[in-house]
Design an enzyme around this catalytic site. Structure first.
Site, PDB file in Angstrom:
ATOM      1  N   ARG A  51       0.832  -1.193   0.000  1.00  0.00           N
ATOM      2  CA  ARG A  51       0.000   0.000   0.000  1.00  0.00           C
ATOM      3  C   ARG A  51       0.870   1.247   0.000  1.00  0.00           C
ATOM      4  NH1 ARG A  51      -3.802  -2.001   5.044  1.00  0.00           N
ATOM      5  NH2 ARG A  51      -4.724  -3.832   4.020  1.00  0.00           N
ATOM      6  N   ASP A  53       1.116   5.396   0.289  1.00  0.00           N
ATOM      7  CA  ASP A  53       0.363   6.466   0.941  1.00  0.00           C
ATOM      8  C   ASP A  53      -0.061   7.533  -0.054  1.00  0.00           C
ATOM      9  OD1 ASP A  53       0.602   5.303   3.434  1.00  0.00           O
ATOM     10  OD2 ASP A  53       2.412   6.429   3.963  1.00  0.00           O
ATOM     11  N   ARG A 200      10.193   6.750   4.841  1.00  0.00           N
ATOM     12  CA  ARG A 200      10.015   8.175   5.142  1.00  0.00           C
ATOM     13  C   ARG A 200      10.649   8.548   6.491  1.00  0.00           C
ATOM     14  NH1 ARG A 200       3.807   9.284   4.447  1.00  0.00           N
ATOM     15  NH2 ARG A 200       4.468  11.356   5.161  1.00  0.00           N
TER      16      ARG A 200
END
Length: 248
Positions: A51, A53, A200
């Protein structure tokens, strides 16, 4: 039922991530909407290798689904690209074995992170690269990246919202290059899997190391600490790309 494996690319700017949501525009939602048109009303569930973001892009995301009919790879390719929006494209279609799973069959994933380092914001890369206007030391960045290669517990670099208990992952390659013409750092991370927000958070910490707020050895210390609160901030999603997914 025919199982299809698709390699897709998308500009994540106007998507609220990959996973389908009731009211927001998502990659999975657009794929399933197109398939429902093709099947004349039959719902088809799409499964992704992972997935992404909101705002994150993909150069080589992989999906699979079971289609209630039999189309050639060429016909599936043409139909999907005819129906999908312009910021989402199918690059390749393959008929897959019934045991293939886009997520669980994956052996490696490769992500890149683009970081624009000019003094003034670049309007032409504002949604395709993160921006840090202060000088970064590439030697310090490269030293810091050496500490995360190998098999480690990445608890310090995982979102506290990540429900996965096993935070051990293996990073096969972590590197950074600098393009002086574009004033851009390009980071590459290749591993057997990544936790929610892991890249991140790594980037937020790397930026602090590159501009001398922290030492390169901080990466090694954080791996041992296993404490998310000690690591750097979660960097912007705008420079993150799922480059490709590797299978046997």
């Amino acid at each position: 039922m025919m199982r299809y494996k698709l390699t897709i690319a998308y500009d994540g700017t106007k998507f609220y991530g990959f996973q389908i949501q009731p009211k927001d525009r998502t990659v999975q939602g657009e794929l399933e909407k197109s398939l429902k048109i093709m099947t004349k009303g039959i719902d088809v569930r799409v499964h992704g290798s992972g997935r992404t973001d909101s705002g994150v892009h993909a150069l080589g995301q992989v999906i699979h689904y079971d289609y209630p009919g039999e189309l050639s790879e060429k016909a599936m390719f043409k139909a999907m690209n005819t129906l999908l929006p312009k910021d989402l494209v199918v690059q390749k279609v393959e008929v897959a074995d019934s045991y293939f799973h886009s997520r669980f069959s994956a052996k490696e994933k490769i992500y890149i992170y683009r970081l624009y380092n000019g003094e003034v914001r670049n309007p032409f890369t504002r949604t395709y690269a993160s921006w840090h206007p202060y000088p970064l030391d590439i030697d310090r960045l490269r030293e810091a990246l050496t500490y995360i290669e190998g098999r480690h517990d990445f608890t310090s670099f995982a979102s506290i919202k990540d429900p996965i208990e096993n935070k051990i992952r293996t990073i096969y390659e972590a590197r950074v290059d600098y393009d002086s013409e574009k004033q851009e750092f390009v980071f590459l991370f290749r591993g057997n899997g990544f936790l929610y927000n892991m890249i991140r958070i790594l980037m937020g910490t790397l930026i602090e190391i590159g501009d001398r707020r922290k030492e390169p050895e901080e990466m090694q210390r954080l791996l041992k600490l296993k404490d998310r609160k000690q690591a750097g901030p979660t960097a912007s999603p705008l420079g993150l790309y799922l480059k490709n997914v590797i299978y046997d």
